[in-house]
Design a protein around this motif. Structure first.
Motif, PDB file in Angstrom:
ATOM      1  N   PRO A 269       6.343  -8.233  -7.037  1.00 19.12           N
ATOM      2  CA  PRO A 269       6.591  -9.522  -6.232  1.00 19.12           C
ATOM      3  C   PRO A 269       7.126 -10.602  -6.935  1.00 19.12           C
ATOM      4  CG  PRO A 269       4.472  -8.522  -5.748  1.00 19.12           C
ATOM      5  CD  PRO A 269       5.018  -7.921  -7.095  1.00 19.12           C
ATOM      6  N   TYR A 270       7.980 -11.534  -6.461  1.00 18.37           N
ATOM      7  CA  TYR A 270       8.727 -12.597  -7.056  1.00 18.37           C
ATOM      8  C   TYR A 270       9.446 -12.331  -8.243  1.00 18.37           C
ATOM      9  CZ  TYR A 270       4.480 -14.012  -4.248  1.00 18.37           C
ATOM     10  OH  TYR A 270       3.732 -14.050  -3.322  1.00 18.37           O
ATOM     11  N   VAL A 271       9.264 -11.600  -9.111  1.00 18.37           N
ATOM     12  CA  VAL A 271       9.940 -11.511 -10.340  1.00 18.37           C
ATOM     13  C   VAL A 271      10.585 -10.114 -10.584  1.00 18.37           C
ATOM     14  CG1 VAL A 271       9.980 -11.832 -12.972  1.00 18.37           C
ATOM     15  CG2 VAL A 271       8.642 -13.068 -11.297  1.00 18.37           C
ATOM     16  N   PRO A 272      11.701  -9.692  -9.831  1.00 16.11           N
ATOM     17  CA  PRO A 272      12.297  -8.507  -9.967  1.00 16.11           C
ATOM     18  C   PRO A 272      12.676  -7.896 -11.229  1.00 16.11           C
ATOM     19  CG  PRO A 272      13.814  -9.804  -9.112  1.00 16.11           C
ATOM     20  CD  PRO A 272      12.594 -10.652  -9.016  1.00 16.11           C
ATOM     21  N   PHE A 273      12.811  -6.756 -11.838  1.00 17.48           N
ATOM     22  CA  PHE A 273      13.362  -6.413 -13.018  1.00 17.48           C
ATOM     23  C   PHE A 273      14.757  -6.938 -13.296  1.00 17.48           C
ATOM     24  CE2 PHE A 273      10.096  -2.983 -12.468  1.00 17.48           C
ATOM     25  CZ  PHE A 273       9.275  -3.448 -13.441  1.00 17.48           C
ATOM     26  N   PRO A 274      15.253  -7.367 -14.131  1.00 19.86           N
ATOM     27  CA  PRO A 274      16.629  -7.638 -14.309  1.00 19.86           C
ATOM     28  C   PRO A 274      17.686  -6.536 -14.264  1.00 19.86           C
ATOM     29  CG  PRO A 274      15.690  -7.675 -16.595  1.00 19.86           C
ATOM     30  CD  PRO A 274      14.504  -7.446 -15.539  1.00 19.86           C
ATOM     31  N   ASP A 284       5.394   1.153 -23.001  1.00 19.41           N
ATOM     32  CA  ASP A 284       5.302  -0.082 -23.802  1.00 19.41           C
ATOM     33  C   ASP A 284       6.087  -1.074 -23.309  1.00 19.41           C
ATOM     34  OD1 ASP A 284       3.547   1.057 -26.138  1.00 19.41           O
ATOM     35  OD2 ASP A 284       5.276   2.482 -25.957  1.00 19.41           O
ATOM     36  N   LYS A 285       7.153  -0.818 -22.770  1.00 19.95           N
ATOM     37  CA  LYS A 285       8.428  -1.831 -22.146  1.00 19.95           C
ATOM     38  C   LYS A 285       7.753  -2.220 -20.955  1.00 19.95           C
ATOM     39  CE  LYS A 285      13.155  -2.328 -20.885  1.00 19.95           C
ATOM     40  NZ  LYS A 285      13.700  -3.263 -21.941  1.00 19.95           N
ATOM     41  N   LEU A 286       7.112  -1.476 -20.125  1.00 19.85           N
ATOM     42  CA  LEU A 286       6.240  -2.048 -18.884  1.00 19.85           C
ATOM     43  C   LEU A 286       5.068  -2.860 -19.273  1.00 19.85           C
ATOM     44  CD1 LEU A 286       6.119  -1.761 -15.710  1.00 19.85           C
ATOM     45  CD2 LEU A 286       4.551   0.125 -16.020  1.00 19.85           C
ATOM     46  N   GLY A 287       4.282  -2.451 -20.351  1.00 14.77           N
ATOM     47  CA  GLY A 287       3.391  -3.221 -20.673  1.00 14.77           C
ATOM     48  C   GLY A 287       3.703  -4.728 -21.080  1.00 14.77           C
ATOM     49  N   ASP A 288       4.768  -4.669 -21.711  1.00 16.67           N
ATOM     50  CA  ASP A 288       5.661  -5.971 -22.307  1.00 16.67           C
ATOM     51  C   ASP A 288       5.815  -6.948 -20.814  1.00 16.67           C
ATOM     52  OD1 ASP A 288       4.830  -5.381 -24.859  1.00 16.67           O
ATOM     53  OD2 ASP A 288       6.893  -5.206 -25.375  1.00 16.67           O
ATOM     54  N   TRP A 289       6.405  -5.990 -19.983  1.00 14.62           N
ATOM     55  CA  TRP A 289       6.755  -6.664 -18.835  1.00 14.62           C
ATOM     56  C   TRP A 289       5.781  -7.448 -17.853  1.00 14.62           C
ATOM     57  CZ3 TRP A 289      11.180  -8.676 -16.834  1.00 14.62           C
ATOM     58  CH2 TRP A 289      11.207  -8.907 -15.352  1.00 14.62           C
ATOM     59  N   PHE A 290       4.419  -6.796 -17.953  1.00 15.39           N
ATOM     60  CA  PHE A 290       3.236  -7.135 -17.283  1.00 15.39           C
ATOM     61  C   PHE A 290       2.854  -8.340 -18.025  1.00 15.39           C
ATOM     62  CE2 PHE A 290       1.384  -3.347 -15.033  1.00 15.39           C
ATOM     63  CZ  PHE A 290       2.542  -3.141 -14.437  1.00 15.39           C
ATOM     64  N   GLU A 291       2.819  -8.494 -19.377  1.00 21.63           N
ATOM     65  CA  GLU A 291       2.296  -9.579 -20.045  1.00 21.63           C
ATOM     66  C   GLU A 291       3.555 -10.798 -19.962  1.00 21.63           C
ATOM     67  OE1 GLU A 291       0.397  -9.893 -24.195  1.00 21.63           O
ATOM     68  OE2 GLU A 291       2.230  -9.204 -24.502  1.00 21.63           O
ATOM     69  N   SER A 292       4.508 -10.847 -19.623  1.00 20.32           N
ATOM     70  CA  SER A 292       5.490 -11.681 -19.529  1.00 20.32           C
ATOM     71  C   SER A 292       5.384 -12.156 -17.957  1.00 20.32           C
ATOM     72  CB  SER A 292       7.090 -11.557 -19.657  1.00 20.32           C
ATOM     73  OG  SER A 292       7.590 -10.472 -19.006  1.00 20.32           O
TER      74      SER A 292
END
Length: 632
Positions: A269-274, A284-292
């Motif tokens: 929600p609110y912040v879609p993937f670019p 690991d990329k998903l984990g970093d996205w969750f953090e951001s």
């Protein structure tokens, strides 16, 4: 004389206590589409509003087909319902203590996708009716909906086959976005005023004297999306997670893990993937996205934290919880009194590890673990053997990882598995809704959710038949290799198997070719009965030598996790989670659990994106007095 029990095939098995979902029939399509579908939709909306306004609910039989569905999320009641047939709809509205909370609907002309149009309801695209998006007004807020109209056989009258209504905002308590966004600064000559960073730090640390209204267990997609929705509704929430960093629940999983769902289906929600994001997201990329994501939305998250004590106070209608937190090597404890706890530890609960299997302590190999603890195969496995017990997504990924590292691998398939190529997921299951150039995610979600589950099962029967045609060579190769296939409950495929029992399928990303070519071995039809010092014995007495054994045997019900954390007294008041209830809705998730002040949140990224709003709206309604826990 005793009656013999009939063993239910694994692909038809449901969660204990849940209901087997019926299969809907498509409406008759003997009529022809009118030249102006908008006029038909307008007439139906006018008649529907008249019925609601006059509380003349018996007249619903003039507006709905004999087999029809009204699926509702929080517009009629503070719950989820699927009402089948006008008689059921009438009796529900006549007898419900709040009457009809829905006040009116209107056609949505805000985009070409939403305006009334001729549209098929079936997979093949041959059963065409009129689809119209709706705006919805209730006694407490606004929502959206979708209606699908078909001509009554032998009549000129157009009636609803499906109606979907869902609450999306509370009047006077709308989300703090758009025109309601925060200012972000305190202008003026206030000596000692704090800047944004100082305010943010104090907010996240939950300064002494402040109490979060909601405590969320777990910083995965369930916890993060729930916290995001609550934040924009002005409800203070604190997420606690025992991992070191946000996203570690994904980073710490097996080395080669990549999401099997495509990017268009997985937006938060609110912040879609670019726009440049890969179709399939590495862990690991998903984990970093969750953090951001948590940082961007300014969510309050305490990592390295866990509950050490929790007790419900019935008189005060609040929890007393003790949180232990390890921060920069220092351990501290805080006591909070939230009104709500959301368990967002994953919809599957605790690992289903066979702890009573004979010989576990006798194993002398290198590793014996549940898949949740498997971090990856050693780099040089040449000359070594691995056994993976289980045959769904994780099991296949782990077996493939072992093979790529040089191991001789055997998968133990105890029953059968629904297999689908990832190409078929993109081109069949999600095509038209979740794809490049598809409708906006919000509209795609509304379209998908507007399909009642019995109809979704019928559509997926046809989709599964098409997938079987496309994946025929894959299935032939797997069958020759001794792999047992199924097509899900009542031949309805992967989606319905996921909703009915939470697993039992594999989206193929490469392991199936390794099985068909014999590079991954299959031991089919017999469960392990004993762990030996250097391998595993199956029920047919076959011995599988192993240096490593991984049990990819799934997870237990979330209610069991709740019992482990909060005790049996709390868990005994809760309802079981997942599988279908008697109306065809998923049990207990995203709505009242049975124990006051306790909620379950989970599912894949798409389900968390959608249902996080519904959960947050219920909690906000409770907080501002629009709803009580005992409301029907």
């Amino acid at each position: 004389m005793a009656t013999a029990q009939i063993e239910v095939p694994s692909h038809d098995r449901a969660e204990p206590g849940s209901y087997t979902l019926r299969v809907a029939s498509y409406p008759d399509q003997s009529g022809t589409l009118p030249p102006r579908v908008e006029d038909v939709a307008k007439d139906w909306v006018t008649s529907f509003n008249s019925v609601i306004d006059n509380a003349d609910f018996t007249a619903l039989s003039e507006l709905f087909l004999a087999e029809s569905f009204w699926r509702d999320q929080l517009c009629l009641t503070w719950n989820f319902h699927t009402l089948v047939g006008p008689q059921k709809m009438t009796s529900f509205l006549q007898t419900h203590e709040s009457g009809c909370r829905l006040k009116s609907v209107a056609l949505d002309f805000s985009s070409d996708y939403r305006r009334p149009t001729a549209s098929p309801i079936d997979f093949a695209g041959t059963v065409k009716g009129i689809q119209a998006f709706l705006s919805v007004e209730t006694d407490v807020g606004k929502g959206r909906g979708v209606v699908r109209l078909f001509q009554q056989p032998g009549s000129e009258k157009w009636k609803a086959f499906t109606l979907f209504t869902c609450l999306q905002e509370l009047r006077g308590h709308e989300e703090a976005s758009g025109l309601k966004r925060p200012v972000g600064v305190e202008h003026g000559g206030n000596p000692g005023r704090k800047n944004w960073m100082e305010r943010r730090k104090a907010d996240c640390e939950i300064d002494e004297g402040r109490e979060p209204a909601v405590l969320i267990l777990g910083a995965g997609q369930g916890g993060l999306t729930a916290a995001a929705r609550l934040k924009l509704l002005g409800v203070e929430a604190l997420i606690v997670d025992r991992n070191t960093r946000i996203g570690d629940n994904w980073r710490n999983r097996y080395h080669q893990l990549v999401l099997h769902d495509p990017v268009w289906y997985d937006h938060l929600p609110y912040v879609p993937f670019p726009a440049h994001w890969p179709i399939f997201t590495p862990k690991d990329k998903l984990g970093d996205w969750f953090e951001s994501y948590a940082q961007t939305l300014e969510l309050n998250v305490w990592m390295g934290a866990s509950l050490t004590d929790a007790e419900w106070d019935e008189s005060k209608k609040q929890w007393t919880v003790t949180v232990q937190r390890n921060l920069q090597g220092k351990t501290s404890t805080r006591t909070f009194h939230p009104k709500h706890i959301i368990q967002a530890t994953g919809h599957s609960g605790e690992p289903n590890f066979p702890s009573d299997l004979a010989g576990l302590s006798d194993f002398r190999g290198d590793r014996l673990v549940h898949s949740s603890q498997f971090t990856g195969a050693p780099k040089d496995g040449h000359g070594k053997k691995a056994v993976v017990v289980g045959c769904c997504n994780s099991a296949h990924d782990i077996a493939q990882d072992f093979y790529e590292k040089g191991f001789e691998v055997t998968m133990v398939q105890r029953s059968s598995t629904c297999v689908i190529s990832n190409k078929a997921v993109l081109e069949v299951l999600l095509a038209g809704l979740y794809q490049e150039g598809g409708p906006p995610t919000e509209d795609a979600d509304l379209t998908f959710m507007s399909i009642p589950n019995p109809l979704l099962k019928r559509i997926n029967q046809d989709a599964t038949a098409e997938i079987s045609r496309r994946d025929a060579s894959l299935y032939e190769g797997l069958t020759k290799a001794g792999f047992k296939l199924d097509n899900g409950p009542d031949e309805s495929g992967m989606f319905m198997k996921y909703f009915q029992r939470g697993g039992g399928y594999y989206i193929d990303v490469g392991a199936s070719a390794l099985i068909t070519s014999g590079r991954i071995n299959i031991a089919q039809g017999h469960a392990p009965v004993r762990v030996e010092p250097h391998g595993l014995t199956l029920a047919n007495s076959a011995f599988l030598p192993a240096d490593e054994i991984v049990f990819a045997t799934g997870y237990r019900n979330m209610r069991g996790t709740a019992a482990k954390i909060f005790g049996d007294e709390v868990a005994d008041k809760m309802q079981d989670v997942w599988g279908f209830d008697e109306e065809g809705e998923v049990r207990t998730m995203w709505r009242r659990s049975g124990h006051e002040g306790f909620w379950f949140m989970g599912g894949n990224l798409a389900l968390c994106r959608w249902y996080s709003r519904a959960l947050a709206l219920q909690i906000k309604a409770l907080e501002v007095g629009l709803m009580s826990w005992d409301d029907a």
